[in-house]
Design an enzyme around this catalytic site. Structure first.
Site, PDB file in Angstrom:
ATOM      1  N   TRP A 102      32.685 -27.938   5.264  1.00  0.00           N
ATOM      2  CA  TRP A 102      33.076 -27.673   3.866  1.00  0.00           C
ATOM      3  C   TRP A 102      34.568 -27.431   3.736  1.00  0.00           C
ATOM      4  O   TRP A 102      35.194 -27.856   2.767  1.00  0.00           O
ATOM      5  CB  TRP A 102      32.237 -26.550   3.252  1.00  0.00           C
ATOM      6  CG  TRP A 102      30.826 -27.023   3.079  1.00  0.00           C
ATOM      7  CD1 TRP A 102      29.723 -26.598   3.764  1.00  0.00           C
ATOM      8  CD2 TRP A 102      30.385 -28.089   2.223  1.00  0.00           C
ATOM      9  NE1 TRP A 102      28.630 -27.328   3.383  1.00  0.00           N
ATOM     10  CE2 TRP A 102      28.997 -28.244   2.442  1.00  0.00           C
ATOM     11  CE3 TRP A 102      31.011 -28.924   1.305  1.00  0.00           C
ATOM     12  CZ2 TRP A 102      28.230 -29.190   1.771  1.00  0.00           C
ATOM     13  CZ3 TRP A 102      30.250 -29.892   0.627  1.00  0.00           C
ATOM     14  CH2 TRP A 102      28.879 -30.007   0.866  1.00  0.00           C
ATOM     15  N   ASP A 172      35.963 -20.274  -1.101  1.00  0.00           N
ATOM     16  CA  ASP A 172      34.733 -20.976  -1.473  1.00  0.00           C
ATOM     17  C   ASP A 172      33.592 -20.108  -0.961  1.00  0.00           C
ATOM     18  O   ASP A 172      33.340 -20.033   0.235  1.00  0.00           O
ATOM     19  CB  ASP A 172      34.718 -22.358  -0.805  1.00  0.00           C
ATOM     20  CG  ASP A 172      33.394 -23.086  -1.015  1.00  0.00           C
ATOM     21  OD1 ASP A 172      32.483 -22.524  -1.663  1.00  0.00           O
ATOM     22  OD2 ASP A 172      33.262 -24.230  -0.529  1.00  0.00           O
ATOM     23  N   LYS A 196      22.530 -21.726  -4.550  1.00  0.00           N
ATOM     24  CA  LYS A 196      22.023 -21.046  -3.357  1.00  0.00           C
ATOM     25  C   LYS A 196      21.541 -19.648  -3.719  1.00  0.00           C
ATOM     26  O   LYS A 196      20.365 -19.355  -3.674  1.00  0.00           O
ATOM     27  CB  LYS A 196      23.099 -21.003  -2.270  1.00  0.00           C
ATOM     28  CG  LYS A 196      23.401 -22.382  -1.683  1.00  0.00           C
ATOM     29  CD  LYS A 196      24.816 -22.730  -1.893  1.00  0.00           C
ATOM     30  CE  LYS A 196      25.315 -24.020  -1.303  1.00  0.00           C
ATOM     31  NZ  LYS A 196      24.487 -25.072  -0.858  1.00  0.00           N
TER      32      LYS A 196
HETATM   33  N1  PMP Z   1      31.011 -25.588  -0.327  1.00  0.00           N
HETATM   34  C1  PMP Z   1      29.985 -25.051   0.342  1.00  0.00           C
HETATM   35  C2  PMP Z   1      30.230 -23.891   1.251  1.00  0.00           C
HETATM   36  C3  PMP Z   1      28.689 -25.564   0.144  1.00  0.00           C
HETATM   37  O1  PMP Z   1      27.662 -25.041   0.810  1.00  0.00           O
HETATM   38  C4  PMP Z   1      28.488 -26.632  -0.756  1.00  0.00           C
HETATM   39  C5  PMP Z   1      27.109 -27.193  -1.034  1.00  0.00           C
HETATM   40  N2  PMP Z   1      26.218 -27.189  -0.011  1.00  0.00           N
HETATM   41  C6  PMP Z   1      29.591 -27.165  -1.400  1.00  0.00           C
HETATM   42  C7  PMP Z   1      30.842 -26.619  -1.182  1.00  0.00           C
HETATM   43  C8  PMP Z   1      29.455 -28.304  -2.364  1.00  0.00           C
HETATM   44  O2  PMP Z   1      28.857 -27.864  -3.518  1.00  0.00           O
HETATM   45  P1  PMP Z   1      28.412 -28.836  -4.697  1.00  0.00           P
HETATM   46  O3  PMP Z   1      27.491 -29.847  -4.100  1.00  0.00           O
HETATM   47  O4  PMP Z   1      27.757 -27.910  -5.643  1.00  0.00           O
HETATM   48  O5  PMP Z   1      29.644 -29.463  -5.243  1.00  0.00           O
END
Ligand code: PMP
Length: 360
Positions: A102, A172, A196
């Site tokens: 991420w 994040d 989540k």
């Molecule tokens: N950052 C993290 C830490 C995540 O776990 C996720 C989704 N699993 C995201 C970003 C991306 O999120 P989204 O799909 O809602 O854009």
């Protein structure tokens, strides 16, 4: 009706009582004769729902004065672009810490808008650690320092808040927001997707210090300019109304459970049950360094990966789903967010013991 133990990384399990209440209120919310889904976002009913959700979130996280809470869309991946567009301001660069999948996505996207300095990386450890703060090569003139507080795929989590001096710290927190108390005053901005620990996908939470508003690059889409979103109480465009309503119900549930200190205890107990079992097992193992293991997402491996499919099939037969690890790391992953009861983790550990006795 049979409900499974859902170990999905997100969208993820929600508290059953929240789903029941939403079902009861589906056709007629509080005598309005409407479903929340059918309400105008400018009507008094929905404005009340949104205000209550915001007030509860502020209360749970003890958000200090001087911060805005924004309800946005576009997910955390959207924020990977929205954030540099809004926060780079007149600065030449931003600092990013690379702790896994991420972080890497955030870094790649930010590079479209400015210079990115990767000030520390856990790549050498195969993303099983968090680089110690002393090793970060921070730039005192950076626009902000970005971290991912919990890497949902790799299963590494910060159990400390980095001190980055006078530069705003940005996190994040998609996969650990509301899992424990956080000192919001240490952050310039916190963001996360809702799917989540908060509610349905489609809602993105941003908590931002007032001083960081109003510096968006000229090409920033109006709907994604934090100042415009804030000035319009997150209603410059139509917000994800139903997701905000469910988030409010989840916030109420967390409050009734005792707030974030109680959540932290509940989550620590679940994680300890699973990690203690993994430590003692000769068949299952955790790839992550002990001091940065995530309390939310627990990746684990079987000694013999040829048995992965049999493990997953047996789990499903026992009502435990979504345990397959992310394709980039393989193995298994149990996501055990706030709404996962201790009984779910206990059932998983009992099954793992049984599987080890049979195949170990
Ligand atoms: N950052 C993290 C830490 C995540 O776990 C996720 C989704 N699993 C995201 C970003 C991306 O999120 P989204 O799909 O809602 O854009």
């Amino acid at each position: 009706m049979t409900r499974v133990f859902n170990f999905s990384a997100g969208p993820a399990a929600l508290p059953e009582s929240v789903l029941q209440l939403a079902a009861e209120e589906m056709l007629d919310w509080h005598g309005s004769g409407m479903s929340v889904m059918e309400m105008s976002h400018r009507g008094k009913e929905f404005i009340g729902i949104a205000n209550e959700a915001e007030a509860l979130l502020r209360e749970l996280l003890a958000v200090p004065a001087g911060y805005k809470v924004l309800f946005m869309q576009g997910g955390a991946i959207g924020q990977n672009a929205i954030l540099p567009m809004n926060l780079l301001g007149g600065k030449a660069s931003a600092d990013y810490v690379d702790t896994g999948e991420w972080s890497k996505k955030s870094i790649k996207e930010a590079k479209k808008y400015g210079r990115v300095n990767v000030v520390a990386s856990a790549a050498d450890s195969g993303y099983t650690t968090i680089p110690p703060r002393e090793t970060w090569k921070l730039d005192a003139d950076a626009a902000y320092v970005h971290i991912c507080s919990n890497e949902t795929i790799g299963g590494v989590e910060y159990h400390w808040t980095p001190d980055v001096g006078g530069v705003p710290l940005v996190a994040d927190m998609s996969s650990d927001i509301l899992s424990r108390p956080v000192d919001v005053s240490k952050y310039g901005l916190i963001y996360g997707g809702a799917q989540k620990n908060i509610g349905p996908a489609g809602l993105t939470i941003v908590i931002v210090r007032d001083a960081l508003l109003g510096h968006a690059l000229p090409a920033t889409p109006t709907a994604f300019d934090y100042k415009i979103v804030a000035d319009n109480d997150s209603m410059y465009n139509t917000p994800p109304t139903y997701a905000i309503y469910i988030a409010g119900l989840v916030f109420n549930w967390i409050k009734a459970m005792g707030g974030l200190p109680a959540m932290a205890g509940h989550n620590a107990a679940k994680a300890a049950l699973l990690y203690d079992f993994l430590e003692g097992s000769g068949f299952f193992s955790s790839p992550v360094a002990r001091d940065c293991r995530s309390l939310m997402n627990v990746p684990f491996k079987l000694k013999n990966e040829a048995l992965d499919a049999a493990f997953l099939k047996g789990a499903e037969a026992r009502g435990m789903v979504q345990l397959k690890g992310h394709r980039s790391v393989g193995g298994m992953r149990a996501s055990i967010y706030n709404a996962m009861p201790l009984a779910g983790v206990a059932a998983l550990v009992a099954y793992m013991k049984e599987f080890e006795a049979e195949h170990g």
